[in-house]
Design a protein around this motif. Structure first.
Motif, PDB file in Angstrom:
ATOM      1  N   ASN A  46    -167.745  27.098  15.080  1.00  0.00           N
ATOM      2  CA  ASN A  46    -166.433  27.209  15.727  1.00  0.00           C
ATOM      3  C   ASN A  46    -165.786  28.564  15.393  1.00  0.00           C
ATOM      4  O   ASN A  46    -164.580  28.735  15.551  1.00  0.00           O
ATOM      5  CB  ASN A  46    -165.543  26.052  15.239  1.00  0.00           C
ATOM      6  CG  ASN A  46    -164.193  26.010  15.914  1.00  0.00           C
ATOM      7  OD1 ASN A  46    -164.091  26.021  17.119  1.00  0.00           O
ATOM      8  ND2 ASN A  46    -163.125  25.980  15.118  1.00  0.00           N
ATOM      9  N   THR A  58    -157.462  22.716   9.576  1.00  0.00           N
ATOM     10  CA  THR A  58    -156.768  22.649  10.868  1.00  0.00           C
ATOM     11  C   THR A  58    -157.742  22.289  11.992  1.00  0.00           C
ATOM     12  O   THR A  58    -157.510  21.354  12.759  1.00  0.00           O
ATOM     13  CB  THR A  58    -156.136  24.028  11.182  1.00  0.00           C
ATOM     14  OG1 THR A  58    -155.405  24.458  10.037  1.00  0.00           O
ATOM     15  CG2 THR A  58    -155.238  23.981  12.390  1.00  0.00           C
ATOM     16  N   MET A  59    -158.837  23.018  12.100  1.00  0.00           N
ATOM     17  CA  MET A  59    -159.749  22.819  13.225  1.00  0.00           C
ATOM     18  C   MET A  59    -160.722  21.671  12.992  1.00  0.00           C
ATOM     19  O   MET A  59    -160.955  20.858  13.892  1.00  0.00           O
ATOM     20  CB  MET A  59    -160.532  24.104  13.517  1.00  0.00           C
ATOM     21  CG  MET A  59    -159.672  25.238  14.032  1.00  0.00           C
ATOM     22  SD  MET A  59    -158.629  24.792  15.434  1.00  0.00           S
ATOM     23  CE  MET A  59    -159.830  24.544  16.723  1.00  0.00           C
ATOM     24  N   ILE A 115    -151.794  28.820  14.016  1.00  0.00           N
ATOM     25  CA  ILE A 115    -153.219  29.150  13.812  1.00  0.00           C
ATOM     26  C   ILE A 115    -153.539  29.230  12.323  1.00  0.00           C
ATOM     27  O   ILE A 115    -154.591  28.775  11.865  1.00  0.00           O
ATOM     28  CB  ILE A 115    -153.539  30.510  14.486  1.00  0.00           C
ATOM     29  CG1 ILE A 115    -153.490  30.350  16.010  1.00  0.00           C
ATOM     30  CG2 ILE A 115    -154.876  31.069  14.030  1.00  0.00           C
ATOM     31  CD1 ILE A 115    -153.463  31.675  16.765  1.00  0.00           C
ATOM     32  N   LYS A 125    -170.789  30.670   6.059  1.00  0.00           N
ATOM     33  CA  LYS A 125    -171.343  29.898   7.183  1.00  0.00           C
ATOM     34  C   LYS A 125    -172.879  29.874   7.096  1.00  0.00           C
ATOM     35  O   LYS A 125    -173.503  28.823   7.266  1.00  0.00           O
ATOM     36  CB  LYS A 125    -170.854  30.490   8.516  1.00  0.00           C
ATOM     37  CG  LYS A 125    -169.337  30.264   8.741  1.00  0.00           C
ATOM     38  CD  LYS A 125    -168.842  30.886  10.037  1.00  0.00           C
ATOM     39  CE  LYS A 125    -167.333  30.972  10.184  1.00  0.00           C
ATOM     40  NZ  LYS A 125    -166.579  29.747  10.374  1.00  0.00           N
ATOM     41  N   SER A 149    -164.094  32.055  15.343  1.00  0.00           N
ATOM     42  CA  SER A 149    -163.237  32.693  16.351  1.00  0.00           C
ATOM     43  C   SER A 149    -163.721  34.096  16.665  1.00  0.00           C
ATOM     44  O   SER A 149    -163.347  34.657  17.692  1.00  0.00           O
ATOM     45  CB  SER A 149    -161.807  32.816  15.837  1.00  0.00           C
ATOM     46  OG  SER A 149    -161.314  31.598  15.410  1.00  0.00           O
ATOM     47  N   ASP A 156    -166.251  18.389   3.608  1.00  0.00           N
ATOM     48  CA  ASP A 156    -165.483  19.521   3.072  1.00  0.00           C
ATOM     49  C   ASP A 156    -165.750  19.564   1.570  1.00  0.00           C
ATOM     50  O   ASP A 156    -165.965  18.526   0.942  1.00  0.00           O
ATOM     51  CB  ASP A 156    -163.978  19.336   3.336  1.00  0.00           C
ATOM     52  CG  ASP A 156    -163.188  20.640   3.252  1.00  0.00           C
ATOM     53  OD1 ASP A 156    -162.636  21.083   4.274  1.00  0.00           O
ATOM     54  OD2 ASP A 156    -163.115  21.223   2.134  1.00  0.00           O
ATOM     55  N   GLU A 204    -163.480  31.597   7.750  1.00  0.00           N
ATOM     56  CA  GLU A 204    -164.019  32.630   8.662  1.00  0.00           C
ATOM     57  C   GLU A 204    -164.749  33.697   7.836  1.00  0.00           C
ATOM     58  O   GLU A 204    -164.247  34.815   7.634  1.00  0.00           O
ATOM     59  CB  GLU A 204    -162.852  33.203   9.486  1.00  0.00           C
ATOM     60  CG  GLU A 204    -163.235  34.127  10.631  1.00  0.00           C
ATOM     61  CD  GLU A 204    -163.938  33.452  11.798  1.00  0.00           C
ATOM     62  OE1 GLU A 204    -164.541  32.387  11.641  1.00  0.00           O
ATOM     63  OE2 GLU A 204    -163.911  34.047  12.895  1.00  0.00           O
TER      64      GLU A 204
HETATM   65  N1  LIG Z   1    -156.880  27.964  13.122  1.00  0.00           N
HETATM   66  C1  LIG Z   1    -157.156  28.162  14.407  1.00  0.00           C
HETATM   67  O1  LIG Z   1    -156.249  28.207  15.261  1.00  0.00           O
HETATM   68  C2  LIG Z   1    -158.594  28.324  14.851  1.00  0.00           C
HETATM   69  C3  LIG Z   1    -158.883  28.210  16.223  1.00  0.00           C
HETATM   70  C4  LIG Z   1    -160.217  28.299  16.647  1.00  0.00           C
HETATM   71  C5  LIG Z   1    -161.214  28.541  15.714  1.00  0.00           C
HETATM   72  N2  LIG Z   1    -160.905  28.666  14.395  1.00  0.00           N
HETATM   73  C6  LIG Z   1    -162.014  28.879  13.440  1.00  0.00           C
HETATM   74  O2  LIG Z   1    -162.311  27.639  12.814  1.00  0.00           O
HETATM   75  C7  LIG Z   1    -162.744  27.867  11.465  1.00  0.00           C
HETATM   76  C8  LIG Z   1    -161.844  27.078  10.521  1.00  0.00           C
HETATM   77  O3  LIG Z   1    -160.496  27.480  10.693  1.00  0.00           O
HETATM   78  P1  LIG Z   1    -159.293  26.542  10.187  1.00  0.00           P
HETATM   79  O4  LIG Z   1    -158.046  27.120  10.746  1.00  0.00           O
HETATM   80  O5  LIG Z   1    -159.604  25.113  10.424  1.00  0.00           O
HETATM   81  O6  LIG Z   1    -159.337  26.833   8.601  1.00  0.00           O
HETATM   82  P2  LIG Z   1    -158.619  26.030   7.434  1.00  0.00           P
HETATM   83  O7  LIG Z   1    -158.300  27.045   6.393  1.00  0.00           O
HETATM   84  O8  LIG Z   1    -157.518  25.174   7.934  1.00  0.00           O
HETATM   85  O9  LIG Z   1    -159.786  25.046   6.905  1.00  0.00           O
HETATM   86  C9  LIG Z   1    -161.012  25.489   6.399  1.00  0.00           C
HETATM   87  C10 LIG Z   1    -161.621  24.348   5.578  1.00  0.00           C
HETATM   88  O10 LIG Z   1    -162.963  24.713   5.222  1.00  0.00           O
HETATM   89  C11 LIG Z   1    -163.206  24.221   3.901  1.00  0.00           C
HETATM   90  N3  LIG Z   1    -164.344  24.977   3.371  1.00  0.00           N
HETATM   91  C12 LIG Z   1    -164.376  26.277   2.973  1.00  0.00           C
HETATM   92  N4  LIG Z   1    -165.630  26.612   2.629  1.00  0.00           N
HETATM   93  C13 LIG Z   1    -166.411  25.512   2.808  1.00  0.00           C
HETATM   94  C14 LIG Z   1    -167.800  25.236   2.651  1.00  0.00           C
HETATM   95  N5  LIG Z   1    -168.638  26.165   2.226  1.00  0.00           N
HETATM   96  N6  LIG Z   1    -168.243  24.006   2.956  1.00  0.00           N
HETATM   97  C15 LIG Z   1    -167.407  23.038   3.403  1.00  0.00           C
HETATM   98  N7  LIG Z   1    -166.068  23.253   3.594  1.00  0.00           N
HETATM   99  C16 LIG Z   1    -165.594  24.469   3.289  1.00  0.00           C
HETATM  100  C17 LIG Z   1    -161.886  24.435   3.165  1.00  0.00           C
HETATM  101  O11 LIG Z   1    -161.802  23.602   2.036  1.00  0.00           O
HETATM  102  C18 LIG Z   1    -160.873  24.062   4.269  1.00  0.00           C
HETATM  103  O12 LIG Z   1    -160.560  22.695   4.212  1.00  0.00           O
HETATM  104  C19 LIG Z   1    -162.736  29.385  11.255  1.00  0.00           C
HETATM  105  O13 LIG Z   1    -164.017  29.877  11.518  1.00  0.00           O
HETATM  106  C20 LIG Z   1    -161.739  29.857  12.320  1.00  0.00           C
HETATM  107  O14 LIG Z   1    -161.973  31.181  12.716  1.00  0.00           O
HETATM  108  C21 LIG Z   1    -159.605  28.562  13.929  1.00  0.00           C
END
Ligand SMILES: NC(=O)c1ccc[n+]([C@@H]2O[C@H](COP(=O)([O-])OP(=O)(O)OC[C@H]3O[C@@H](n4cnc5c(N)ncnc54)[C@H](O)[C@@H]3O)[C@@H](O)[C@H]2O)c1
Length: 285
Positions: free
Chosen positions: A119, A16-17, A236, A99, A121, A36, A94
């Motif tokens: 990024n 998503t992000m 989210i 990370k 949260s 990814d 997360e």
């Molecule tokens: N969803 C929201 O509204 C939002 C808003 C702000 C911040 N965030 C933060 O952004 C981050 C991602 O959230 P999201 O909603 O995009 O998650 P998501 O589940 O949509 O996507 C996460 C992606 O990370 C990939 N991934 C997992 N482990 C990995 C690794 N070791 N190396 C490379 N890729 C890997 C997964 O395959 C997946 O495609 C989190 O830290 C979250 O807290 C989310």
């Protein structure tokens, strides 16, 4: 503005992000490497970026030439050895250890001058910094969902962060046409701390049979909120929202009023994560 030496941005995570951030960076003229582990997420990201840019053209906000140039700026890869650049913006799951592992691998590939922005949260920037090879290179760069639309970016200055990097990241946010706000490292930073009761009180009300999901969302939107809490959690991602709640709750000493909600955990256990799985509190087709 600080002297910005950034040419290539490595965006880690294509969910998503990550896909939204890659779009923003590529539209602002940077070369982007979108990384990814999951190849199908890279394919999905490519499709959603194209669709989103086309919507901006339809609304007259950007020209077709900008779309072509943005799309040609992004290289998608599942191979970490291809991740070479000046800055990482990390948007993977997360989870602190995931990370940390990623940053340390990227330092090995790129050297100590690499700037790394998370990024996250809710995970403490200081806590991540304490486990990485070059703690002063880490800063928080917290975009909001959907990243191409939302203006705010929280820039989190940890106690180890090099102040010049904070300045560079705030300048970068401006170049991306965002509004940076420099924050201290504390649980949930500003927005996610203040927003916690919005989600949790709504879920506790429904959990206790005092209102329905639809009622809560309808009432909140009728008094001016753009989205009710349940629609917003679906957008989210329930897994992400639940992780943030858990981390903020634990970091603040587990106050009862901020306890994560069982109805959210039940949905996650059933694989119902919201818009991204087409089912969460609501159904999406
Ligand atoms: N969803 C929201 O509204 C939002 C808003 C702000 C911040 N965030 C933060 O952004 C981050 C991602 O959230 P999201 O909603 O995009 O998650 P998501 O589940 O949509 O996507 C996460 C992606 O990370 C990939 N991934 C997992 N482990 C990995 C690794 N070791 N190396 C490379 N890729 C890997 C997964 O395959 C997946 O495609 C989190 O830290 C979250 O807290 C989310």
């Amino acid at each position: 503005m600080a002297n910005n030496t950034i040419k290539t941005i490595i965006v880690c995570g294509a969910g998503t992000m990550g896909s939204g951030i890659a779009q923003v960076a590529a539209t602002a003229g940077f070369k982007v490497i979108q990384f990814d582990l999951n190849e199908s997420m890279l394919v999905k990201a490519g499709q959603s970026i194209k669709k989103s840019l086309q919507k901006f053209v339809e609304k007259g906000k950007i020209s077709p030439e900008v779309v072509d140039s943005a799309l040609s700026n992004i290289h998608y890869t599942a191979d970490i050895t291809e991740c070479k650049g000046e800055l990482v913006i990390e948007a993977i799951i997360e989870n602190k250890d995931a990370k940390v592992g990623l940053f340390n691998q990227l330092f090995m590939n790129n050297g100590p001058q690499l700037m790394v922005a998370s990024n996250t949260s809710s995970i403490s920037i200081d806590l991540i910094a304490e486990s990485i090879t070059y703690p002063s290179q880490l800063v928080g760069m917290h975009f909001f969902n959907p990243a191409p639309m939302m203006k705010l970016v929280e820039v989190i200055k940890g106690k180890y962060t090099n102040p010049t990097i904070v300045e560079q990241i705030a300048d970068l946010a401006l170049i991306m046409q965002k509004t940076p706000v420099i924050c201290k490292d504390s649980p949930g930073f500003i927005v996610n701390r203040v927003a916690r009761p919005y989600y949790l009180e709504a879920m506790h009300l429904v959990q206790n049979g005092k209102a329905t999901i639809e009622q809560v969302d309808a009432v909140l939107t009728s008094i001016g909120f753009k989205m009710g809490p349940f629609k917003l959690m679906d957008l989210i991602g329930l897994d992400i929202n639940y992780s943030v709640s858990t981390i903020v709750w634990e970091d603040l000493g587990k106050p009862l009023r901020l306890k994560p909600a069982a109805i959210q955990k039940d949905k996650i256990d059933q694989g119902l994560l919201g818009v991204k799985t087409k089912k969460g509190f609501y159904q999406y087709d």
